[in-house]
Design a protein around this motif. Sequence first.
Motif, PDB file in Angstrom:
ATOM      1  N   GLU A 136      35.490  35.552  29.554  1.00 15.05           N
ATOM      2  CA  GLU A 136      35.149  36.386  30.725  1.00 15.05           C
ATOM      3  C   GLU A 136      33.750  36.049  31.222  1.00 15.05           C
ATOM      4  O   GLU A 136      33.514  35.992  32.434  1.00 15.05           O
ATOM      5  CB  GLU A 136      35.262  37.877  30.389  1.00 15.05           C
ATOM      6  CG  GLU A 136      34.960  38.785  31.557  1.00 15.05           C
ATOM      7  CD  GLU A 136      35.843  38.589  32.779  1.00 15.05           C
ATOM      8  OE1 GLU A 136      35.322  38.722  33.910  1.00 15.05           O
ATOM      9  OE2 GLU A 136      37.045  38.307  32.624  1.00 15.05           O
ATOM     10  N   HIS A 149      38.837  32.832  37.600  1.00 13.05           N
ATOM     11  CA  HIS A 149      39.649  33.896  37.025  1.00 13.05           C
ATOM     12  C   HIS A 149      39.815  33.699  35.519  1.00 13.05           C
ATOM     13  O   HIS A 149      39.599  32.613  35.000  1.00 13.05           O
ATOM     14  CB  HIS A 149      41.042  33.899  37.668  1.00 13.05           C
ATOM     15  CG  HIS A 149      41.002  33.925  39.153  1.00 13.05           C
ATOM     16  ND1 HIS A 149      40.840  35.081  39.875  1.00 13.05           N
ATOM     17  CD2 HIS A 149      41.079  32.925  40.076  1.00 13.05           C
ATOM     18  CE1 HIS A 149      40.828  34.792  41.176  1.00 13.05           C
ATOM     19  NE2 HIS A 149      40.971  33.488  41.312  1.00 13.05           N
ATOM     20  N   TRP A 169      42.800  34.793  32.514  1.00 14.00           N
ATOM     21  CA  TRP A 169      44.084  35.375  32.112  1.00 14.00           C
ATOM     22  C   TRP A 169      44.106  35.288  30.597  1.00 14.00           C
ATOM     23  O   TRP A 169      44.266  34.198  30.040  1.00 14.00           O
ATOM     24  CB  TRP A 169      45.263  34.577  32.675  1.00 14.00           C
ATOM     25  CG  TRP A 169      45.256  34.440  34.154  1.00 14.00           C
ATOM     26  CD1 TRP A 169      45.845  35.268  35.072  1.00 14.00           C
ATOM     27  CD2 TRP A 169      44.635  33.393  34.914  1.00 14.00           C
ATOM     28  NE1 TRP A 169      45.614  34.803  36.345  1.00 14.00           N
ATOM     29  CE2 TRP A 169      44.874  33.646  36.275  1.00 14.00           C
ATOM     30  CE3 TRP A 169      43.880  32.261  34.576  1.00 14.00           C
ATOM     31  CZ2 TRP A 169      44.401  32.826  37.285  1.00 14.00           C
ATOM     32  CZ3 TRP A 169      43.402  31.442  35.588  1.00 14.00           C
ATOM     33  CH2 TRP A 169      43.677  31.736  36.923  1.00 14.00           C
ATOM     34  N   PRO A 199      49.944  42.497  28.702  1.00 15.32           N
ATOM     35  CA  PRO A 199      48.883  43.097  29.508  1.00 15.32           C
ATOM     36  C   PRO A 199      47.500  42.715  28.974  1.00 15.32           C
ATOM     37  O   PRO A 199      47.322  42.506  27.778  1.00 15.32           O
ATOM     38  CB  PRO A 199      49.139  44.594  29.399  1.00 15.32           C
ATOM     39  CG  PRO A 199      50.014  44.766  28.209  1.00 15.32           C
ATOM     40  CD  PRO A 199      50.766  43.489  28.018  1.00 15.32           C
ATOM     41  N   ASP A 200      46.541  42.618  29.859  1.00 18.05           N
ATOM     42  CA  ASP A 200      45.190  42.206  29.487  1.00 18.05           C
ATOM     43  C   ASP A 200      44.489  43.298  28.693  1.00 18.05           C
ATOM     44  O   ASP A 200      44.534  44.477  29.058  1.00 18.05           O
ATOM     45  CB  ASP A 200      44.384  41.884  30.750  1.00 18.05           C
ATOM     46  CG  ASP A 200      43.086  41.191  30.416  1.00 18.05           C
ATOM     47  OD1 ASP A 200      42.072  41.890  30.240  1.00 18.05           O
ATOM     48  OD2 ASP A 200      43.088  39.956  30.301  1.00 18.05           O
ATOM     49  N   LEU A 216      41.407  44.097  28.440  1.00 20.08           N
ATOM     50  CA  LEU A 216      40.356  44.834  29.149  1.00 20.08           C
ATOM     51  C   LEU A 216      40.907  45.824  30.168  1.00 20.08           C
ATOM     52  O   LEU A 216      40.162  46.633  30.706  1.00 20.08           O
ATOM     53  CB  LEU A 216      39.401  43.858  29.844  1.00 20.08           C
ATOM     54  CG  LEU A 216      38.575  42.970  28.923  1.00 20.08           C
ATOM     55  CD1 LEU A 216      37.649  42.088  29.751  1.00 20.08           C
ATOM     56  CD2 LEU A 216      37.779  43.791  27.924  1.00 20.08           C
ATOM     57  N   GLU A 217      42.199  45.749  30.436  1.00 21.91           N
ATOM     58  CA  GLU A 217      42.795  46.650  31.428  1.00 21.91           C
ATOM     59  C   GLU A 217      43.631  47.762  30.809  1.00 21.91           C
ATOM     60  O   GLU A 217      44.228  48.559  31.514  1.00 21.91           O
ATOM     61  CB  GLU A 217      43.650  45.828  32.408  1.00 21.91           C
ATOM     62  CG  GLU A 217      42.816  44.845  33.203  1.00 21.91           C
ATOM     63  CD  GLU A 217      43.651  43.926  34.065  1.00 21.91           C
ATOM     64  OE1 GLU A 217      44.881  44.093  34.124  1.00 21.91           O
ATOM     65  OE2 GLU A 217      43.053  43.035  34.685  1.00 21.91           O
ATOM     66  N   LEU A 218      43.670  47.802  29.468  1.00 24.12           N
ATOM     67  CA  LEU A 218      44.472  48.827  28.786  1.00 24.12           C
ATOM     68  C   LEU A 218      43.640  50.065  28.482  1.00 24.12           C
ATOM     69  O   LEU A 218      42.604  49.974  27.843  1.00 24.12           O
ATOM     70  CB  LEU A 218      45.024  48.284  27.469  1.00 24.12           C
ATOM     71  CG  LEU A 218      46.142  47.265  27.543  1.00 24.12           C
ATOM     72  CD1 LEU A 218      46.484  46.753  26.157  1.00 24.12           C
ATOM     73  CD2 LEU A 218      47.367  47.853  28.213  1.00 24.12           C
ATOM     74  N   GLY A 219      44.121  51.209  28.937  1.00 26.34           N
ATOM     75  CA  GLY A 219      43.529  52.479  28.539  1.00 26.34           C
ATOM     76  C   GLY A 219      44.261  52.991  27.310  1.00 26.34           C
ATOM     77  O   GLY A 219      45.216  52.365  26.835  1.00 26.34           O
ATOM     78  N   GLN A 259      48.126  53.369  27.850  1.00 22.91           N
ATOM     79  CA  GLN A 259      48.817  52.085  27.963  1.00 22.91           C
ATOM     80  C   GLN A 259      48.861  51.379  26.608  1.00 22.91           C
ATOM     81  O   GLN A 259      49.866  50.757  26.261  1.00 22.91           O
ATOM     82  CB  GLN A 259      48.149  51.170  28.998  1.00 22.91           C
ATOM     83  CG  GLN A 259      48.222  51.680  30.415  1.00 22.91           C
ATOM     84  CD  GLN A 259      47.017  52.532  30.786  1.00 22.91           C
ATOM     85  OE1 GLN A 259      46.148  52.827  29.973  1.00 22.91           O
ATOM     86  NE2 GLN A 259      46.976  52.946  32.044  1.00 22.91           N
TER      87      GLN A 259
END
Length: 177
Positions: free
Chosen positions: A8, A53, A55, A141-142, A144-147, A150
């Motif tokens: 990142e 980007h 992924w 799913p990424d 860093l995007e999981l709460g 999720q």
Amino acid sequence: MPELPEVEALADHLRRHAAGKSVGRIDVAALSVLKTFDPPPSALHGQAVTGAHRWGKYLGLQVGGWYLITHLSRAGWLRWSDKLAPAPLKPGKGPIALRVHLGTPGDAPGFDLTEAGTQKRLAVWLVDDPRKVPGIAALGPDALELGPEQLAQVLAGNSGRIKTVITDQKVIAGIGN
């Protein structure tokens, strides 16, 4: 092995330093690094970098309608230079696998994709859609995007050891050892 935070950080660096510049030349020093052959890397010459980007642990440079994507594997790294040497690379010499000149070679910045060691697993794809890279297409799913909710949904129904489950890129993208 570069992990999600390092990848990142590399994507962020490319967004800040490469975006808006044109690809002057791409030198391939290790043919084994290329996992696609059509289009050739020369298709990017003269085109502007429009983004960078990430992924999972894959890193990509968006150039026009193309994506130059790499997986650094165990011993790979991206080394930025404000002024790359203009001489073309000699195939098979040294740790540099691929060099991207941004602007006229010799007076412009760019980066090297390098790989230490003997395993040589660094990989580069040139595609018009990131999902054409098999590893990206299979990502979960990424991380860093999981709460919390999720994450609970992703882990539900997995009965394996927690480390095995969360480091499986098909379950959660980006978590490593």
